[in-house]
Design a protein around this motif. Structure first.
Motif, PDB file in Angstrom:
ATOM      1  N   GLU A 121      53.483  39.081  25.434  1.00 51.99           N
ATOM      2  CA  GLU A 121      53.396  37.694  24.389  1.00 51.99           C
ATOM      3  C   GLU A 121      54.713  37.669  23.745  1.00 51.99           C
ATOM      4  O   GLU A 121      54.936  36.386  23.390  1.00 51.99           O
ATOM      5  CB  GLU A 121      52.065  38.111  23.492  1.00 51.99           C
ATOM      6  CG  GLU A 121      50.785  38.008  24.229  1.00 51.99           C
ATOM      7  CD  GLU A 121      50.522  36.407  24.881  1.00 51.99           C
ATOM      8  OE1 GLU A 121      50.897  35.599  23.987  1.00 51.99           O
ATOM      9  OE2 GLU A 121      49.887  36.532  25.923  1.00 51.99           O
ATOM     10  N   PHE A 124      56.537  35.603  26.224  1.00 55.82           N
ATOM     11  CA  PHE A 124      56.038  34.157  26.150  1.00 55.82           C
ATOM     12  C   PHE A 124      56.741  33.472  24.986  1.00 55.82           C
ATOM     13  O   PHE A 124      56.786  32.239  24.845  1.00 55.82           O
ATOM     14  CB  PHE A 124      54.744  33.866  26.332  1.00 55.82           C
ATOM     15  CG  PHE A 124      54.249  34.618  27.740  1.00 55.82           C
ATOM     16  CD1 PHE A 124      54.998  34.586  28.711  1.00 55.82           C
ATOM     17  CD2 PHE A 124      52.991  35.002  27.555  1.00 55.82           C
ATOM     18  CE1 PHE A 124      54.523  34.943  29.772  1.00 55.82           C
ATOM     19  CE2 PHE A 124      52.355  35.691  28.983  1.00 55.82           C
ATOM     20  CZ  PHE A 124      53.195  35.383  30.014  1.00 55.82           C
ATOM     21  N   LYS A 131      55.025  31.067  30.375  1.00 54.56           N
ATOM     22  CA  LYS A 131      53.617  31.290  30.320  1.00 54.56           C
ATOM     23  C   LYS A 131      52.807  30.148  31.242  1.00 54.56           C
ATOM     24  O   LYS A 131      51.934  30.157  31.805  1.00 54.56           O
ATOM     25  CB  LYS A 131      53.238  31.178  28.996  1.00 54.56           C
ATOM     26  CG  LYS A 131      51.574  31.534  28.748  1.00 54.56           C
ATOM     27  CD  LYS A 131      51.486  31.969  27.079  1.00 54.56           C
ATOM     28  CE  LYS A 131      49.872  32.168  27.233  1.00 54.56           C
ATOM     29  NZ  LYS A 131      49.619  32.506  25.563  1.00 54.56           N
ATOM     30  N   TRP A 134      53.146  30.646  34.961  1.00 52.53           N
ATOM     31  CA  TRP A 134      52.930  32.049  35.349  1.00 52.53           C
ATOM     32  C   TRP A 134      52.324  32.157  36.680  1.00 52.53           C
ATOM     33  O   TRP A 134      52.835  33.172  37.163  1.00 52.53           O
ATOM     34  CB  TRP A 134      51.739  32.543  34.348  1.00 52.53           C
ATOM     35  CG  TRP A 134      51.323  33.900  34.347  1.00 52.53           C
ATOM     36  CD1 TRP A 134      50.266  34.720  34.631  1.00 52.53           C
ATOM     37  CD2 TRP A 134      52.383  35.173  34.025  1.00 52.53           C
ATOM     38  NE1 TRP A 134      50.205  36.042  34.625  1.00 52.53           N
ATOM     39  CE2 TRP A 134      51.570  36.298  34.384  1.00 52.53           C
ATOM     40  CE3 TRP A 134      53.690  35.265  33.769  1.00 52.53           C
ATOM     41  CZ2 TRP A 134      52.075  37.389  33.924  1.00 52.53           C
ATOM     42  CZ3 TRP A 134      54.291  36.391  33.506  1.00 52.53           C
ATOM     43  CH2 TRP A 134      53.385  37.535  33.628  1.00 52.53           C
TER      44      TRP A 134
END
Length: 246
Positions: A121, A124, A131, A134
Motif C-alpha cells: 500500500e 501504491f 494499483k 495490477w
C-alpha cells in the motif's frame, strides 16, 4: 556533513573482454543519502553499477558494503545482503502482469497473498498507476509506468541500498517529478540510493553527494549542492551547466 559510508570502492578496475573500462574507481556512498554518479556518456557509470552488483567482476581493487567485501560474490549473494539494482533497461518481465513482476521480486513471497500488504500500500501511494494496472501485462504499460514498476520491484522489500541507472531517460517532466518524490520518500525511510542520471535538474533536486566520472575514473567527489552552485565546475566536468536546464 556526510555520514559514514555504506558502500566503498577503492581502486576498482573492470575489464570486459579485451576492454579496460574502469581505471581505479574510488568513491564512497554515505549511508542514508542520495549519491549522484554523473559523467558524460561512456564515462563508466553503468559499468560501475554492474561491477558493484557482481554482474561484471572487478579485476582489481576493493568493493565493500557495510564493511564487508563484495569482491568475488555472485549477484544473488550481493542482492541478499540488501542491495537492489534498477538497470537502464528496467529489467521487468513484459509478458507477466504487474502483480507477478512484484511477486518475483519479493524473496519472501511465493504468491501475491504473501506480499507485505502494508508495504504494498505504501508503494501504491508512491505509484498509484501500479494499483490501477495490477493485473495488466507489464509490456502494455507506458514508459513512465514501466519505470515505476522497475523501482517498485527494487523496493518491494526493504533494501539498504538501491542502485538506479538513468531512471528519467525518455520520461515526461510530470513522471520525473513523481520519481523525485518517490526517491525522497525512500531517503526518509533511511534507504541509501546511488543514482546515475543525465537529467541535471533531477540530480540537483535529489543529490546529497556526488561523484563525477570521466574515462573510467572518478575525477570529482563532493557535495551536490556545491557542484550545483559552481557553473564553471559543471562546465569543466560535464560540458554544460545546471543553470542551462532551469
Amino acid at each position: 556533513m556526510s555520514t559514514s559510508p555504506i558502500l566503498t570502492l577503492k581502486g576498482v578496475h573492470t575489464h570486459i573482454g579485451a576492454y579496460h573500462i574502469l581505471h581505479g574507481v574510488d568513491f564512497e556512498v554515505p549511508a542514508g543519502e542520495v549519491t549522484m554518479l554523473l559523467g558524460r556518456n561512456g564515462a563508466g557509470k553503468t559499468t560501475t553499477l554492474r561491477t558493484i552488483m557482481g554482474l561484471w567482476q572487478a579485476s582489481q581493487g576493493q568493493l565493500s558494503f557495510k564493511g564487508q567485501p563484495l569482491n568475488g560474490l555472485a549477484t544473488p549473494d550481493i542482492a541478499t545482503r540488501g542491495i537492489a539494482y534498477v538497470p537502464e533497461n528496467m529489467g521487468i518481465f513484459s509478458d507477466l502482469t504487474v502483480k507477478d513482476n512484484m511477486v518475483l521480486a519479493a524473496r519472501a513471497a511465493r504468491h501475491a497473498g504473501e506480499l507485505d500488504t502494508q508495504r504494498l500500500e505504501w508503494i501504491f501511494g508512491l505509484f498509484p498507476a501500479l494499483k490501477k494496472f495490477w493485473l495488466y501485462p507489464a509490456g502494455k504499460l507506458s514508459g513512465g509506468q514501466k519505470q515505476m514498476l522497475a523501482v517498485a520491484r527494487a523496493i518491494c522489500e526493504p533494501r539498504a541500498l538501491i542502485l538506479i541507472d538513468e531512471p528519467s531517460k525518455g520520461l515526461a517532466p510530470s513522471i520525473i517529478q513523481n520519481l523525485v518524490t518517490a526517491f525522497n520518500e525512500l531517503k526518509r525511510q533511511q534507504t541509501t540510493i546511488l543514482l546515475v542520471e543525465q537529467n541535471f535538474m533531477m540530480a540537483k533536486a535529489l543529490g546529497d553527494s556526488v561523484a563525477v566520472m570521466d574515462d573510467g575514473r572518478v575525477v570529482h567527489r563532493g557535495r551536490m549542492k556545491e557542484l550545483a552552485e559552481d557553473e564553471s565546475l559543471q562546465q569543466r566536468l560535464l560540458g554544460l551547466s545546471l543553470g542551462a536546464h532551469q
